[in-house]
Write a protein that holds these residues in place. Structure first.
Motif, PDB file in Angstrom:
ATOM      1  N   ASP A 148       0.800  -1.224   0.000  1.00  0.00           N
ATOM      2  CA  ASP A 148       0.000   0.000   0.000  1.00  0.00           C
ATOM      3  C   ASP A 148       0.833   1.275   0.000  1.00  0.00           C
ATOM      4  OD1 ASP A 148      -2.473  -1.575   0.433  1.00  0.00           O
ATOM      5  OD2 ASP A 148      -1.493  -2.031   2.344  1.00  0.00           O
ATOM      6  N   GLY A 149       2.111   1.134   0.260  1.00  0.00           N
ATOM      7  CA  GLY A 149       2.989   2.301   0.304  1.00  0.00           C
ATOM      8  C   GLY A 149       4.438   1.842   0.242  1.00  0.00           C
ATOM      9  N   LEU A 150       5.343   2.806   0.061  1.00  0.00           N
ATOM     10  CA  LEU A 150       6.771   2.490  -0.038  1.00  0.00           C
ATOM     11  C   LEU A 150       7.570   3.409   0.886  1.00  0.00           C
ATOM     12  CD1 LEU A 150       7.093   2.386  -3.951  1.00  0.00           C
ATOM     13  CD2 LEU A 150       6.929   0.411  -2.418  1.00  0.00           C
ATOM     14  N   GLU A 151       8.663   2.878   1.404  1.00  0.00           N
ATOM     15  CA  GLU A 151       9.597   3.721   2.150  1.00  0.00           C
ATOM     16  C   GLU A 151      10.998   3.458   1.623  1.00  0.00           C
ATOM     17  OE1 GLU A 151       9.547   3.449   6.525  1.00  0.00           O
ATOM     18  OE2 GLU A 151      11.710   3.754   6.410  1.00  0.00           O
ATOM     19  N   ILE A 152      11.670   4.531   1.240  1.00  0.00           N
ATOM     20  CA  ILE A 152      13.018   4.402   0.683  1.00  0.00           C
ATOM     21  C   ILE A 152      14.034   4.763   1.766  1.00  0.00           C
ATOM     22  CG2 ILE A 152      13.031   6.772  -0.244  1.00  0.00           C
ATOM     23  CD1 ILE A 152      14.528   5.662  -2.677  1.00  0.00           C
ATOM     24  N   GLU A 153      15.097   3.971   1.857  1.00  0.00           N
ATOM     25  CA  GLU A 153      16.043   4.147   2.968  1.00  0.00           C
ATOM     26  C   GLU A 153      17.462   3.793   2.528  1.00  0.00           C
ATOM     27  OE1 GLU A 153      15.117   2.760   7.284  1.00  0.00           O
ATOM     28  OE2 GLU A 153      16.434   1.232   6.437  1.00  0.00           O
ATOM     29  N   ASN A 154      18.424   4.573   3.010  1.00  0.00           N
ATOM     30  CA  ASN A 154      19.841   4.280   2.735  1.00  0.00           C
ATOM     31  C   ASN A 154      20.330   3.206   3.702  1.00  0.00           C
ATOM     32  OD1 ASN A 154      19.603   6.179   4.872  1.00  0.00           O
ATOM     33  ND2 ASN A 154      21.748   6.728   4.673  1.00  0.00           N
ATOM     34  N   PHE A 155      19.684   2.060   3.597  1.00  0.00           N
ATOM     35  CA  PHE A 155      19.879   0.943   4.516  1.00  0.00           C
ATOM     36  C   PHE A 155      21.323   0.435   4.582  1.00  0.00           C
ATOM     37  CE2 PHE A 155      19.865  -3.798   4.653  1.00  0.00           C
ATOM     38  CZ  PHE A 155      19.428  -3.974   5.944  1.00  0.00           C
ATOM     39  N   SER A 156      22.042   0.531   3.462  1.00  0.00           N
ATOM     40  CA  SER A 156      23.363  -0.120   3.373  1.00  0.00           C
ATOM     41  C   SER A 156      24.528   0.806   3.705  1.00  0.00           C
ATOM     42  CB  SER A 156      23.561  -0.700   1.973  1.00  0.00           C
ATOM     43  OG  SER A 156      22.414  -1.403   1.566  1.00  0.00           O
ATOM     44  N   ASP A 157      24.245   1.891   4.408  1.00  0.00           N
ATOM     45  CA  ASP A 157      25.292   2.881   4.697  1.00  0.00           C
ATOM     46  C   ASP A 157      25.835   2.846   6.122  1.00  0.00           C
ATOM     47  OD1 ASP A 157      24.919   3.718   2.123  1.00  0.00           O
ATOM     48  OD2 ASP A 157      23.959   5.610   2.624  1.00  0.00           O
ATOM     49  N   PRO A 158      25.797   1.688   6.816  1.00  0.00           N
ATOM     50  CA  PRO A 158      26.331   1.740   8.176  1.00  0.00           C
ATOM     51  C   PRO A 158      27.842   1.987   8.146  1.00  0.00           C
ATOM     52  CG  PRO A 158      25.978  -0.557   7.544  1.00  0.00           C
ATOM     53  CD  PRO A 158      25.467   0.322   6.401  1.00  0.00           C
ATOM     54  N   SER A 159      28.365   2.562   9.150  1.00  0.00           N
ATOM     55  CA  SER A 159      27.690   3.092  10.301  1.00  0.00           C
ATOM     56  C   SER A 159      27.062   4.434   9.930  1.00  0.00           C
ATOM     57  CB  SER A 159      28.713   3.226  11.436  1.00  0.00           C
ATOM     58  OG  SER A 159      28.129   3.706  12.596  1.00  0.00           O
ATOM     59  N   TYR A 160      25.797   4.616  10.266  1.00  0.00           N
ATOM     60  CA  TYR A 160      25.065   5.794   9.814  1.00  0.00           C
ATOM     61  C   TYR A 160      25.535   7.045  10.528  1.00  0.00           C
ATOM     62  CZ  TYR A 160      22.123   1.841   8.547  1.00  0.00           C
ATOM     63  OH  TYR A 160      21.676   0.651   8.063  1.00  0.00           O
ATOM     64  N   TYR A 161      25.418   8.171   9.800  1.00  0.00           N
ATOM     65  CA  TYR A 161      25.637   9.463  10.467  1.00  0.00           C
ATOM     66  C   TYR A 161      24.624   9.600  11.597  1.00  0.00           C
ATOM     67  CZ  TYR A 161      28.521  11.353   6.617  1.00  0.00           C
ATOM     68  OH  TYR A 161      29.499  11.602   5.688  1.00  0.00           O
ATOM     69  N   PRO A 162      25.069   9.920  12.796  1.00  0.00           N
ATOM     70  CA  PRO A 162      24.107  10.018  13.905  1.00  0.00           C
ATOM     71  C   PRO A 162      23.197  11.242  13.793  1.00  0.00           C
ATOM     72  CG  PRO A 162      26.322  10.552  14.649  1.00  0.00           C
ATOM     73  CD  PRO A 162      26.445  10.118  13.233  1.00  0.00           C
ATOM     74  N   GLN A 163      23.665  12.294  13.125  1.00  0.00           N
ATOM     75  CA  GLN A 163      22.821  13.488  13.018  1.00  0.00           C
ATOM     76  C   GLN A 163      22.763  13.979  11.568  1.00  0.00           C
ATOM     77  OE1 GLN A 163      24.686  15.690  16.089  1.00  0.00           O
ATOM     78  NE2 GLN A 163      23.629  14.543  17.669  1.00  0.00           N
ATOM     79  N   GLU A 164      23.577  15.003  11.279  1.00  0.00           N
ATOM     80  CA  GLU A 164      23.487  15.607   9.962  1.00  0.00           C
ATOM     81  C   GLU A 164      24.274  14.793   8.940  1.00  0.00           C
ATOM     82  OE1 GLU A 164      24.479  19.919   8.118  1.00  0.00           O
ATOM     83  OE2 GLU A 164      24.092  19.835  10.266  1.00  0.00           O
ATOM     84  N   VAL A 165      23.651  14.428   7.825  1.00  0.00           N
ATOM     85  CA  VAL A 165      24.345  13.666   6.788  1.00  0.00           C
ATOM     86  C   VAL A 165      25.031  14.624   5.814  1.00  0.00           C
ATOM     87  CG1 VAL A 165      22.721  11.757   6.966  1.00  0.00           C
ATOM     88  CG2 VAL A 165      22.354  13.527   5.236  1.00  0.00           C
ATOM     89  N   GLY A 166      25.945  14.101   5.001  1.00  0.00           N
ATOM     90  CA  GLY A 166      26.670  14.917   4.033  1.00  0.00           C
ATOM     91  C   GLY A 166      25.819  15.231   2.808  1.00  0.00           C
ATOM     92  N   PRO A 167      26.190  16.314   2.104  1.00  0.00           N
ATOM     93  CA  PRO A 167      25.419  16.704   0.918  1.00  0.00           C
ATOM     94  C   PRO A 167      25.415  15.636  -0.172  1.00  0.00           C
ATOM     95  CG  PRO A 167      27.379  18.090   1.167  1.00  0.00           C
ATOM     96  CD  PRO A 167      27.265  17.272   2.404  1.00  0.00           C
ATOM     97  N   GLU A 168      26.467  14.800  -0.217  1.00  0.00           N
ATOM     98  CA  GLU A 168      26.502  13.748  -1.249  1.00  0.00           C
ATOM     99  C   GLU A 168      25.351  12.768  -1.052  1.00  0.00           C
ATOM    100  OE1 GLU A 168      28.669  14.139   1.148  1.00  0.00           O
ATOM    101  OE2 GLU A 168      28.970  12.233   2.185  1.00  0.00           O
ATOM    102  N   LEU A 169      24.922  12.581   0.198  1.00  0.00           N
ATOM    103  CA  LEU A 169      23.822  11.653   0.466  1.00  0.00           C
ATOM    104  C   LEU A 169      22.464  12.321   0.206  1.00  0.00           C
ATOM    105  CD1 LEU A 169      22.926   8.872   1.316  1.00  0.00           C
ATOM    106  CD2 LEU A 169      23.061   9.602   3.703  1.00  0.00           C
ATOM    107  N   VAL A 170      22.342  13.584   0.600  1.00  0.00           N
ATOM    108  CA  VAL A 170      21.089  14.306   0.316  1.00  0.00           C
ATOM    109  C   VAL A 170      20.848  14.327  -1.193  1.00  0.00           C
ATOM    110  CG1 VAL A 170      19.818  16.472   0.581  1.00  0.00           C
ATOM    111  CG2 VAL A 170      21.433  15.761   2.353  1.00  0.00           C
TER     112      VAL A 170
END
Lengths: 276, 279
Positions: free
Chosen positions: B63-85
């Motif tokens: 019924d819906g989709l969620e997109i996620e950068n699942f394979s990027d551990p260890s994840y940025y704990p707060q602000e991510v870099g512009p390359e990811l945005v």
């Protein structure tokens, strides 16, 4: 140390060693002071039509810039990165074959590099690259060391076009433009150096262009403000490329859309006097 | 609740997906540019991967989709870099042009970046993996700032819904408190739905946790965020208002694999039967 032939790189990227690059000024983007609620699709459709005009008239590349976002941040927030990326990726898809560059104002070379690398852009313009300037936003520090390392981190095939003594900015140390250009070439490792007049649309002094061209050793020099049908020929001997924006717009007003008649007229003249 | 004279969040939640007990399929992206195990080959293969999963999930009836950068551990704990945005904006734009399903954005772990991308591409919701209260996760102490996130949403695009995790997997709340209390805080502090999960991706969510959260927030959407599958669907949907599903829809039930349409069809068949029985 083996040196990159920066002129050959221009040819690889633009298909010519003497490129004419046009500005695609984006309307105020979400989050910016003058944003008026236009959807990203509407904003992007306008930009696509301007990029198409540039390409149809034989312009060799386009710089996508968040020009409408005054007063600018030194480093932009995520909503600006997302919005510029959305516009740029759709321009890249709808106008294939047009070489794209990014300029995220006020001078966020990191955001520009990230977006260019993501959407297949080939270069970025960095208004404040080496040394320190006094600008409307306060002090603008060099971003060159970070930008060069970030490019390496991303392994990005993206050239850095750096302004020296740019419009709207006053170099903190009052020294000749030639010295600044030399540092931008040798320390900043810029792939091209851009020379401008005192404001957007203002004529670039021929003497400044000549001084920079004489000072640098192996880096292309661009004239990056105030180029119009009357003066374009005068730069043909001392400059390697030009960037056009204001004078192909309706009423020579940077805020207005590109005027197709003026653009065609400009390119007709440029073919005779610039790219001969 | 005083702040919502008439709290329509459960109704709005169901309306967003056009069905009660919606099932949201995860688009787990391969490693993205800049991340530790990125392959350096550019976005094309990543986009192809995402679009292939979209096709399977949509054909299977989610019924819906969620997109996620699942394979990027260890994840940025707060602000991510512009390359990811930038990369998330491009991939999400491709997804949204290939589906009619409502899309959500989850950039780990930067909900402001998620809102930014959602607004640019026209996505309908974000998942904030941390929303209220301090937690400890692999990067250390996480202090989410719901006050900033809510004001940023108001500023940028109030139409985007915030689905907030409560006691999310791979972390522990700094203060050991009942999950029902934390769930109520997330509701009170203006989340549009909450998500309850197990200890790790793919692991079962405890029924007791779901029950406790639901009885605490009552007529307010509670989603299950891990371990939803054919075998657990009925028990979970007795209490939960929907689920976000990734692992159990993948080939061989392995999170990093591609989506398996047959598994989607089986799960959605089960869910439709449960919905029918509930009436």
């Amino acid at each position: 140390m083996k040196r990159i032939d920066k002129f050959a790189e221009l040819e690889r990227i633009f298909g010519t060693r003497r490129p004419i690059i046009g500005m695609v000024h984006l309307a105020p983007l979400p989050g910016s002071p003058r944003y008026d609620g236009m959807s990203m699709k509407e904003i992007t459709d306008l930009a696509i039509s301007e990029a198409q005009l540039l390409k149809q008239n034989g312009v060799n590349g386009a710089i996508i810039e968040n020009f409408g976002d005054v007063m600018f941040f030194k480093r932009v927030p995520a909503e600006t990165i997302a919005a510029v990326t959305y516009a740029a990726t759709n321009i890249a898809r709808e106008v294939p074959g047009l070489t794209l560059g990014l300029c995220v104002l006020q001078s966020d070379a990191i955001a520009s590099m990230a977006i260019a690398n993501t959407i297949g852009g080939k270069f970025i313009r960095v208004p404040y690259y080496t040394e320190t300037y006094v600008v409307d936003a306060g002090l603008m520090d060099s971003i060159a060391a970070e930008t060069l390392r970030y490019r390496k981190f991303l392994d990005a095939d993206v050239k850095i076009f750096a302004d020296v003594h740019i419009k709207h900015g006053y170099p903190l140390s009052q020294r000749p433009i030639a010295q600044s250009a030399y540092d931008t070439e040798h320390r900043g490792l810029a792939d091209a150096i851009l020379v401008t007049g005192i404001a957007t649309g203002a004529e670039t002094k021929l003497d400044d262009v000549k001084e920079v061209k004489d000072a640098v050793e192996y880096t292309p020099v661009f004239v990056a403000s105030g180029v119009d049908d009357k003066n374009v020929g005068s730069y043909s001997k001392c400059a390697d490329g030009i960037i056009i924006g204001t004078h192909i717009k309706e009423n020579n007003d940077t805020e207005e859309p590109i005027d197709p008649v003026k653009l065609k007229h400009f390119m007709d003249i440029a073919r005779k006097t610039w790219a001969k | 609740m005083g702040m919502y004279p008439e709290d329509k969040r459960l109704q709005n939640f169901n309306d967003l997906f056009g069905v009660k007990n919606p099932i949201i399929g995860m688009l787990h992206l391969p490693p993205m540019p800049g991340s530790p195990i990125y392959d350096g080959k550019g976005l094309k293969e990543i986009i192809d991967h995402a679009l292939a999963d979209v096709a399977e999930l949509e054909a299977g009836g989610v019924d819906g989709l969620e997109i996620e950068n699942f394979s990027d551990p260890s994840y940025y704990p707060q602000e991510v870099g512009p390359e990811l945005v930038a990369a998330m904006a491009v991939v999400s734009d491709h997804v949204i042009r290939h589906t009619k399903l409502p899309l959500g954005i989850c950039i780990l772990s930067d909900p402001k970046a998620s809102l930014s991308v959602a607004h640019a591409v026209g996505a309908r919701f974000i998942r904030a993996t941390f929303f209220t209260e301090a937690s400890v996760d692999v990067s250390g102490l996480v202090c989410p700032k719901p006050h900033e996130l809510l004001r940023f949403r108001k500023f940028l695009d109030p139409s985007i819904k915030i689905f907030a995790d409560v006691h999310i997997k791979h972390s522990a709340p700094l203060v050991d408190r009942p999950i029902g209390d934390s769930a109520l805080d997330a509701k009170y502090f203006l989340a549009d739905a909450i998500i309850i999960s197990g200890t790790h991706t793919g692991k079962d969510t405890k029924l007791d946790d779901i029950k406790a959260a639901k009885s605490s927030v009552e007529d307010f959407p509670v989603l299950v965020g891990s371990g939803f599958k054919v075998e657990t669907a009925e028990a979970i949907l007795q209490f939960a208002d929907g689920a976000i599903v990734g692992t159990s829809l993948k080939i061989g039930g392995i999170s990093s694999n591609m989506v398996d349409r047959k598994r989607v069809q089986d799960l959605m068949g089960t869910v439709k039967q449960i919905r029918k029985n509930k009436g």
